[in-house]
Design an enzyme around this catalytic site. Structure first.
Site, PDB file in Angstrom:
ATOM      1  N   GLY A  21       0.765  -1.195  -0.030  1.00 42.80           N
ATOM      2  CA  GLY A  21      -0.054   0.056   0.147  1.00 42.80           C
ATOM      3  C   GLY A  21       0.885   1.126   0.028  1.00 42.80           C
ATOM      4  O   GLY A  21       2.211   1.034  -0.105  1.00 42.80           O
ATOM      5  N   GLU A  23       3.804   0.475  -4.342  1.00 45.18           N
ATOM      6  CA  GLU A  23       3.512   1.620  -4.829  1.00 45.18           C
ATOM      7  C   GLU A  23       5.094   2.765  -4.560  1.00 45.18           C
ATOM      8  O   GLU A  23       5.106   3.295  -3.807  1.00 45.18           O
ATOM      9  CB  GLU A  23       2.344   2.328  -4.100  1.00 45.18           C
ATOM     10  CG  GLU A  23       1.042   1.624  -4.257  1.00 45.18           C
ATOM     11  CD  GLU A  23       0.081   2.037  -3.731  1.00 45.18           C
ATOM     12  OE1 GLU A  23      -0.206   3.581  -3.716  1.00 45.18           O
ATOM     13  OE2 GLU A  23      -0.901   1.449  -3.377  1.00 45.18           O
ATOM     14  N   TYR A  50      -8.438   5.466 -10.297  1.00 46.90           N
ATOM     15  CA  TYR A  50      -8.837   6.806  -9.533  1.00 46.90           C
ATOM     16  C   TYR A  50      -7.554   7.632  -9.109  1.00 46.90           C
ATOM     17  O   TYR A  50      -6.507   7.138  -9.295  1.00 46.90           O
ATOM     18  CB  TYR A  50      -9.570   6.350  -8.188  1.00 46.90           C
ATOM     19  CG  TYR A  50      -8.990   4.949  -7.599  1.00 46.90           C
ATOM     20  CD1 TYR A  50      -7.886   4.937  -6.856  1.00 46.90           C
ATOM     21  CD2 TYR A  50      -9.564   3.954  -7.791  1.00 46.90           C
ATOM     22  CE1 TYR A  50      -7.538   3.837  -6.269  1.00 46.90           C
ATOM     23  CE2 TYR A  50      -9.117   2.556  -7.197  1.00 46.90           C
ATOM     24  CZ  TYR A  50      -8.203   2.779  -6.524  1.00 46.90           C
ATOM     25  OH  TYR A  50      -7.535   1.647  -5.840  1.00 46.90           O
ATOM     26  N   ASP A  51      -8.011   8.621  -8.370  1.00 42.03           N
ATOM     27  CA  ASP A  51      -6.636   9.423  -7.903  1.00 42.03           C
ATOM     28  C   ASP A  51      -6.162  10.188  -9.165  1.00 42.03           C
ATOM     29  O   ASP A  51      -4.986  10.694  -8.950  1.00 42.03           O
ATOM     30  CB  ASP A  51      -5.593   8.995  -7.048  1.00 42.03           C
ATOM     31  CG  ASP A  51      -6.230   8.596  -5.493  1.00 42.03           C
ATOM     32  OD1 ASP A  51      -7.335   9.205  -5.250  1.00 42.03           O
ATOM     33  OD2 ASP A  51      -5.578   7.799  -4.918  1.00 42.03           O
ATOM     34  N   TRP A  54     -11.782   0.156  -4.242  1.00 41.65           N
ATOM     35  CA  TRP A  54     -11.274   0.985  -2.910  1.00 41.65           C
ATOM     36  C   TRP A  54     -12.205   1.916  -2.339  1.00 41.65           C
ATOM     37  O   TRP A  54     -12.255   2.871  -3.011  1.00 41.65           O
ATOM     38  CB  TRP A  54      -9.617   1.371  -3.083  1.00 41.65           C
ATOM     39  CG  TRP A  54      -9.153   1.971  -1.971  1.00 41.65           C
ATOM     40  CD1 TRP A  54      -9.491   3.393  -1.562  1.00 41.65           C
ATOM     41  CD2 TRP A  54      -8.467   1.179  -1.127  1.00 41.65           C
ATOM     42  NE1 TRP A  54      -8.920   3.338  -0.342  1.00 41.65           N
ATOM     43  CE2 TRP A  54      -8.063   2.237  -0.109  1.00 41.65           C
ATOM     44  CE3 TRP A  54      -7.754  -0.038  -0.729  1.00 41.65           C
ATOM     45  CZ2 TRP A  54      -7.266   1.852   1.053  1.00 41.65           C
ATOM     46  CZ3 TRP A  54      -7.031  -0.365   0.189  1.00 41.65           C
ATOM     47  CH2 TRP A  54      -6.999   0.718   1.252  1.00 41.65           C
TER      48      TRP A  54
END
Length: 447
Positions: free
Chosen positions: A147, A205, A281-282, A425
């Protein structure tokens, strides 16, 4: 369900079908004729910390109807130590063993209605996941490693053949074999969590690309990621020969084409992965000075950035780099990104803002279950039907988010593009009726 809701749902299905099939084909959308799947992966992330402020215990997955509509549940997250091992630790910033398997879950929060006793080998979320699997035996549960916050030392774990072997062995021992550290009171022990987790999700990530400040990043991460997934596949298969089960291996992949090229050997990694979930997303947030979309299906007309991000851009990027479409799962957000102090005119889109919008837990970030209450309560819902995104605006504050109509449109895109399914998420952002998860179940239902 009342008749008017049937009619409304049918209208949304019809509209979304028209929107998807009318859109010009792209690399991802040009496979309408021969690559429809017989079944789809429906993957949901369950957050370790959701039991606190969001009051979202594992039981809600059962009572809301979400669990019966998922194929995979990813538990977020497992940590990676500086010396490259999977580990559980209750130290600040290192983990929450209390939530994982020590906390005695009261009867009212328990999947089977039975309270935990202090010091049982498997309490907390892990114990509840075992109970959830007993009620939903087709649901596979994966431990998601890393994460945003816990990818710091992935590069160390992947650096050499010896470090990869040791890292993978430690993860299988801790999570699949269930050999948990013994905590105060007695929770944990050899085999305590055996059978809770079916496989591994890698959420690094990012390899050879900046993530959270402080992450270890090396140019050789790109090749080492391929070697790492290969090592996971080898050891999971070897373990599977003892359990007589296939243990899935998945990975979370970025939407940014630059990060794709820096960190991944696109075609190679899919030799070892069961499937990969792609960040959907983001794309934008309050770190930008103007309002924008955070999860549009396609880049909207008039977008200020060129090139820009979208779900379609992300999927096309992976296809262009050799990923098989039947192993790509599109990520869908159960939260929105928001700005306040929005100036300019019109519907608020692409307008200057002064900063992140006030929110429940984090400025500029709000769960769908909260955002849905804003519609008609001072906020107007706006849609770009072709681009596939929605937003809320009250003249000052702007939220970009996915509602059921947008989610349904995305599931129909997944079907048309021949993709493997949808990922979300995170599940604690949905409402108590699991409206978004039910929508995914409807959109990806098979005859």
């Amino acid at each position: 369900m009342r008749p008017f809701r049937h009619r409304r749902l049918a209208a949304v299905v019809t509209l979304a079908t028209v929107l998807v099939t009318a859109a010009p084909p792209t690399a991802a959308g040009a496979d309408d004729s021969g690559n429809r799947r017989a079944g789809y992966h429906r993957v949901g992330y369950f957050t370790q910390w959701g039991i606190y402020g969001r009051a979202f215990p594992v039981k809600k997955l059962d009572t809301s109807g979400a669990a019966s509509r998922l194929t995979h549940l990813n538990y977020a997250f497992g940590n990676v130590s500086e010396d490259g091992r999977c580990f559980v630790d209750g130290g600040p910033g290192e983990g929450d063993a209390w939530a994982d398997y020590q906390r005695p879950v009261p009867a009212q929060e328990s999947v089977d209605g039975v309270a935990d006793a202090w010091g049982e080998p498997l309490n907390g979320n892990f114990g509840q996941l075992a109970k959830l699997k007993a009620k939903h035996p087709d649901l596979q549960v994966l431990i998601s490693l890393g994460g945003w916050s816990w990818s710091t030392y992935f590069s160390n774990a992947a650096r050499t053949d010896a470090s990869r072997k040791a890292f993978v062995a430690s993860c299988i021992d801790l999570y699949l074999k269930g050999n948990l550290p013994v905590l105060d009171g007695g929770s944990g022990g050899p085999g305590a969590a055996a059978g809770v987790f079916d496989g591994i999700d890698l959420d690094w990530e990012w390899p050879n690309w900046p993530g959270e400040p402080g992450n270890v990043v090396r140019p050789e991460d790109r090749r080492n990621f391929t070697e790492l997934v290969a090592e996971f596949r080898r050891q999971l298969d070897a373990y599977g020969r003892t359990t007589r089960k296939h243990h899935p291996l998945t990975a979370f992949l970025p939407a940014n084409p630059a990060a794709m090229d820096a960190g991944y050997e696109g075609r190679e990694i899919f030799r070892y992965l069961d499937f990969a979930t792609v960040q959907g997303y983001d794309f934008h947030g309050a770190w930008d000075p103007v309002t924008n979309q955070q999860s549009a299906l396609r880049v909207p007309s008039g977008a200020p950035d060129n090139p820009d991000f979208s779900a379609e851009v992300a999927i096309d990027g992976w296809l262009a780099r050799g990923a098989p479409r039947e192993k790509l799962v599109l990520g869908i957000p159960y939260y929105g990104r928001g700005w306040t102090g929005v100036s300019g005119s019109g519907n608020g889109l692409f307008q200057p803002a002064t900063g992140p919008a006030p929110a429940t837990f984090e400025a500029g970030y709000e769960d769908y279950r909260q955002l849905k209450t804003l519609a008609g309560n001072g906020f107007t819902v706006h849609r770009d039907l072709r681009a596939g995104h929605a937003w809320l605006f009250d003249g000052t504050t702007f939220w970009t988010y996915d509602d059921p109509a947008v989610v349904l449109q995305k599931t129909l895109y997944i079907r048309r593009a021949g993709l493997a399914g949808a990922m979300v998420w995170s599940l604690d952002g949905d409402d108590d009726n699991a409206t978004l998860t039910r929508t995914i179940g409807l959109g990806l239902a098979t005859p």
